[in-house]
Design an enzyme around this catalytic site. Structure first.
Site, mmCIF file in Angstrom:
data_model
loop_
_atom_site.group_PDB
_atom_site.id
_atom_site.type_symbol
_atom_site.label_atom_id
_atom_site.label_comp_id
_atom_site.label_asym_id
_atom_site.label_seq_id
_atom_site.Cartn_x
_atom_site.Cartn_y
_atom_site.Cartn_z
ATOM 1 N N LYS A 53 7.374 24.174 -11.788
ATOM 2 C CA LYS A 53 6.466 23.016 -11.766
ATOM 3 C C LYS A 53 5.972 22.763 -10.342
ATOM 4 C CE LYS A 53 5.398 18.339 -12.977
ATOM 5 N NZ LYS A 53 5.615 17.116 -13.739
ATOM 6 N N GLU A 59 -4.416 17.388 -10.237
ATOM 7 C CA GLU A 59 -4.849 17.844 -11.554
ATOM 8 C C GLU A 59 -6.360 17.940 -11.697
ATOM 9 O OE1 GLU A 59 -2.461 16.472 -14.832
ATOM 10 O OE2 GLU A 59 -3.917 17.198 -16.293
ATOM 11 N N HIS A 78 1.077 15.208 -28.531
ATOM 12 C CA HIS A 78 0.708 13.786 -28.404
ATOM 13 C C HIS A 78 0.157 13.254 -29.718
ATOM 14 C CE1 HIS A 78 0.278 14.084 -23.756
ATOM 15 N NE2 HIS A 78 1.472 13.620 -24.105
ATOM 16 N N LYS A 99 3.357 11.992 -10.005
ATOM 17 C CA LYS A 99 2.614 11.103 -10.907
ATOM 18 C C LYS A 99 3.489 9.910 -11.242
ATOM 19 C CE LYS A 99 -0.400 14.149 -13.602
ATOM 20 N NZ LYS A 99 -0.683 14.573 -14.985
ATOM 21 N N HIS A 123 9.896 13.095 -27.670
ATOM 22 C CA HIS A 123 8.755 13.742 -27.014
ATOM 23 C C HIS A 123 8.914 15.269 -27.069
ATOM 24 C CE1 HIS A 123 5.556 14.469 -24.175
ATOM 25 N NE2 HIS A 123 6.396 15.101 -23.373
ATOM 26 N N ARG A 125 0.810 -1.233 0.000
ATOM 27 C CA ARG A 125 0.000 0.000 0.000
ATOM 28 C C ARG A 125 0.835 1.271 0.000
ATOM 29 N NH1 ARG A 125 -2.941 -3.115 3.535
ATOM 30 N NH2 ARG A 125 -4.741 -4.033 2.511
ATOM 31 N N HIS A 155 1.198 19.924 -25.536
ATOM 32 C CA HIS A 155 1.105 18.461 -25.509
ATOM 33 C C HIS A 155 -0.112 17.911 -26.251
ATOM 34 C CE1 HIS A 155 4.354 18.792 -22.695
ATOM 35 N NE2 HIS A 155 4.412 17.484 -22.506
ATOM 36 N N ASN A 158 0.440 20.905 -19.583
ATOM 37 C CA ASN A 158 0.280 20.201 -20.859
ATOM 38 C C ASN A 158 0.380 21.132 -22.058
ATOM 39 O OD1 ASN A 158 -0.091 17.728 -19.623
ATOM 40 N ND2 ASN A 158 -2.278 18.074 -19.359
ATOM 41 N N GLU A 166 10.741 20.996 -22.405
ATOM 42 C CA GLU A 166 9.908 21.123 -21.190
ATOM 43 C C GLU A 166 10.387 22.301 -20.329
ATOM 44 O OE1 GLU A 166 7.289 19.181 -20.964
ATOM 45 O OE2 GLU A 166 7.775 17.282 -21.938
ATOM 46 N N ARG A 204 -3.152 22.408 -12.878
ATOM 47 C CA ARG A 204 -2.028 21.553 -13.271
ATOM 48 C C ARG A 204 -2.045 21.242 -14.764
ATOM 49 N NH1 ARG A 204 0.696 16.530 -9.833
ATOM 50 N NH2 ARG A 204 2.170 15.951 -11.451
HETATM 51 N N1 NAD Z 1 5.474 11.154 -14.147
HETATM 52 C C1 NAD Z 1 5.409 12.260 -14.847
HETATM 53 O O1 NAD Z 1 4.891 13.290 -14.381
HETATM 54 C C2 NAD Z 1 5.987 12.271 -16.231
HETATM 55 C C3 NAD Z 1 6.146 13.490 -16.900
HETATM 56 C C4 NAD Z 1 6.736 13.469 -18.154
HETATM 57 C C5 NAD Z 1 7.151 12.271 -18.715
HETATM 58 N N2 NAD Z 1 6.975 11.102 -18.045
HETATM 59 C C6 NAD Z 1 7.411 9.816 -18.606
HETATM 60 O O2 NAD Z 1 8.821 9.818 -18.724
HETATM 61 C C7 NAD Z 1 9.182 8.851 -19.704
HETATM 62 C C8 NAD Z 1 10.301 9.398 -20.570
HETATM 63 O O3 NAD Z 1 11.407 9.692 -19.768
HETATM 64 P P1 NAD Z 1 12.868 9.921 -20.397
HETATM 65 O O4 NAD Z 1 12.755 10.842 -21.542
HETATM 66 O O5 NAD Z 1 13.772 10.258 -19.274
HETATM 67 O O6 NAD Z 1 13.190 8.513 -21.044
HETATM 68 P P2 NAD Z 1 14.051 7.244 -20.542
HETATM 69 O O7 NAD Z 1 13.869 6.991 -19.122
HETATM 70 O O8 NAD Z 1 13.701 6.150 -21.483
HETATM 71 O O9 NAD Z 1 15.562 7.720 -20.797
HETATM 72 C C9 NAD Z 1 15.988 7.975 -22.115
HETATM 73 C C10 NAD Z 1 17.266 7.202 -22.440
HETATM 74 O O10 NAD Z 1 18.381 7.831 -21.815
HETATM 75 C C11 NAD Z 1 19.150 6.867 -21.097
HETATM 76 N N3 NAD Z 1 19.757 7.621 -19.997
HETATM 77 C C12 NAD Z 1 19.164 8.062 -18.883
HETATM 78 N N4 NAD Z 1 20.003 8.851 -18.199
HETATM 79 C C13 NAD Z 1 21.153 8.901 -18.887
HETATM 80 C C14 NAD Z 1 22.394 9.558 -18.691
HETATM 81 N N5 NAD Z 1 22.571 10.411 -17.668
HETATM 82 N N6 NAD Z 1 23.373 9.371 -19.595
HETATM 83 C C15 NAD Z 1 23.175 8.567 -20.673
HETATM 84 N N7 NAD Z 1 22.018 7.927 -20.926
HETATM 85 C C16 NAD Z 1 21.025 8.098 -20.032
HETATM 86 C C17 NAD Z 1 18.171 5.803 -20.724
HETATM 87 O O11 NAD Z 1 18.802 4.575 -20.492
HETATM 88 C C18 NAD Z 1 17.277 5.761 -21.968
HETATM 89 O O12 NAD Z 1 17.886 4.963 -22.954
HETATM 90 C C19 NAD Z 1 7.928 8.520 -20.479
HETATM 91 O O13 NAD Z 1 7.488 7.234 -20.149
HETATM 92 C C20 NAD Z 1 6.926 9.547 -19.995
HETATM 93 O O14 NAD Z 1 5.603 9.074 -20.004
HETATM 94 C C21 NAD Z 1 6.397 11.093 -16.812
HETATM 95 ZN ZN ZN Z 2 6.020 16.368 -21.789
#
Ligand code: NAD
Ligand code: ZN
Length: 365
Positions: free
Chosen positions: A229, A239, A254, A145, A267, A123, A250, A247, A187, A243
């Site tokens: 943020k 949200e 998207h 999130k 992205h 939990r 986005h 977006n 972003e 919040r």
């Molecule tokens: N929770 C939220 O509020 C929120 C907000 C925006 C996005 N997201 C989510 O985040 C995800 C995308 O995150 P991301 O863009 O970080 O992608 P990711 O986690 O896939 O990282 C991108 C790539 O970079 C590599 N990497 C990470 N750190 C590194 C470093 N310091 N040096 C070299 N390589 C490195 C990773 O191994 C991966 O191959 C999506 O799933 C999206 O939905 C969540």
């Molecule tokens: Zn985004």
């Protein structure tokens, strides 16, 4: 070692976000002031493991924590219920209990899935984020999130689970592939556009430092972006209103990602084009001055982000908007700017307005 700290004020769920250079080696000591050392799942992906896991593990052990390393395959496919299931198995195998800790070291994928597992295991247990992509540092690690994807859509299964602390070591950005880095910059710029004209102007003045990943500047810019943020999340944690301004860009972003089947654009690239389209809608409505649209698009372009659409057919983009349920009785809902530094949510945008803006944002128009 100097660092900047941003507090997210959410009553008993409040926490601090630390931003600095070389912070990874201090995580263990800093955590000691928050909780007694305990069994800890250290979740990362294979790329990040090779770069930063040893240093973080050493820091945790040095402070008395007992980390168990769990390495995921890198990439969006790891953000699944199957991965969450594997994490539960590992947590149980390492005898994590309700007083234990999950640390996520990596990008948004690791943060989201490890956070989801932490939110649901027994939990909900304590969770710490050590984000290593720019996107994760300025966006996904802040706000609580957490989610995994379902075959029918992204982030369909999730929760709100605030971390107990976030440690942002901007030095990790030095190893990030350039395209991933730029994706995160979209972003960062977005945060200036929606809430803070002074921050936007600071970015305009420092494009070279931004593009060149100058750490002293990034430390400042990431902290500012995170603070923007954080203030939005404080005002609307779950949200129900404000919040949604996060977006900005986005809605069409998207649609671009969906129509291009998540290939071809990062992205941030899709969001940059989405912001260009949204600015156009606002300008055509007389809400936003042309000069603001030019400033927005210029900054994005100087950073190396696209602001024009290339191939995606307009009809496919519009169909995707409707599928995305961003409509109320056939009218669309958008986050639009009134000026740089101020976004609002506008209901009732017509399809014709969106079509016109998309057409005007084509590279050949
Ligand atoms: N929770 C939220 O509020 C929120 C907000 C925006 C996005 N997201 C989510 O985040 C995800 C995308 O995150 P991301 O863009 O970080 O992608 P990711 O986690 O896939 O990282 C991108 C790539 O970079 C590599 N990497 C990470 N750190 C590194 C470093 N310091 N040096 C070299 N390589 C490195 C990773 O191994 C991966 O191959 C999506 O799933 C999206 O939905 C969540
Ligand atoms: Zn985004």
């Amino acid at each position: 070692m100097p660092m900047k700290t941003v507090t997210v004020n959410l009553g008993e769920r409040s926490y601090r976000i630390h931003v600095g250079r070389g912070l990874i080696s201090r995580v263990g000591d800093e955590l000691c002031s928050l909780m007694p050392p305990c069994k800890t799942a250290l979740v990362t992906d294979e790329n990040v493991e090779a770069l930063y896991c040893d240093a973080l593990e050493r820091s945790l052990r040095g402070a008395g924590f007992e980390p168990k390393r769990i390495v995921l395959r890198s990439g969006e496919r790891s953000k699944s219920l199957a991965t969450a299931r594997r994490l539960y198995d590992e947590f149980l195998g390492h005898r994590l209990d309700r007083k234990s800790l999950v640390v996520a070291l990596g990008g948004g994928v690791v943060g989201d899935v490890a956070g989801f597992a932490a939110a649901t295991y027994m939990r909900g247990i304590a969770f710490v984020q050590v984000p290593t992509t720019l996107l994760a540092q300025v966006d996904s690690s802040v706000g609580g999130k957490v989610a995994v994807n379902h075959p029918l859509g992204k982030n369909l299964i999730g929760a709100f689970h605030q971390p107990i602390a976030v440690f942002i070591d901007v030095r990790t950005l030095k190893t990030l592939p350039e395209r991933e880095y730029k994706s995160g910059l979209a972003e960062l710029v977005k945060h200036g556009l929606i809430r803070d004209a002074r921050f936007f102007a600071l970015l305009e003045k420092n494009v070279k430092a931004l593009k060149g990943c100058k750490l002293s500047f990034l430390e400042q810019a990431v902290a500012k972006s995170v603070a923007i943020k954080a203030r939005v999340v404080e005002a609307d944690e779950r949200e129900s209103g404000l919040r949604a301004i996060l977006n900005y860009g986005h809605t069409i972003g998207h649609a671009i990602e969906a129509v291009s089947r998540y290939r071809g654009y990062t992205h941030g690239e899709a969001v940059a084009i989405g912001m260009a389209c949204a600015a156009r809608i606002a300008m055509n409505r007389g809400m936003l001055k042309e000069d603001a649209v030019v400033r927005q698009n210029d900054l994005l372009a100087r950073i190396g982000l696209p602001v024009a659409l290339r191939r995606e057919p307009t009809e496919a983009l519009i169909a995707s908007l409707y599928r995305d349920k961003k409509t109320i009785r056939g009218r669309l809902r958008f986050v639009l700017l009134e000026r740089i530094g101020k976004a609002t949510i506008v209901e009732g945008i017509s399809e014709e307005e969106v079509v016109r803006a998309i057409e005007e944002c084509r590279a050949d128009s």
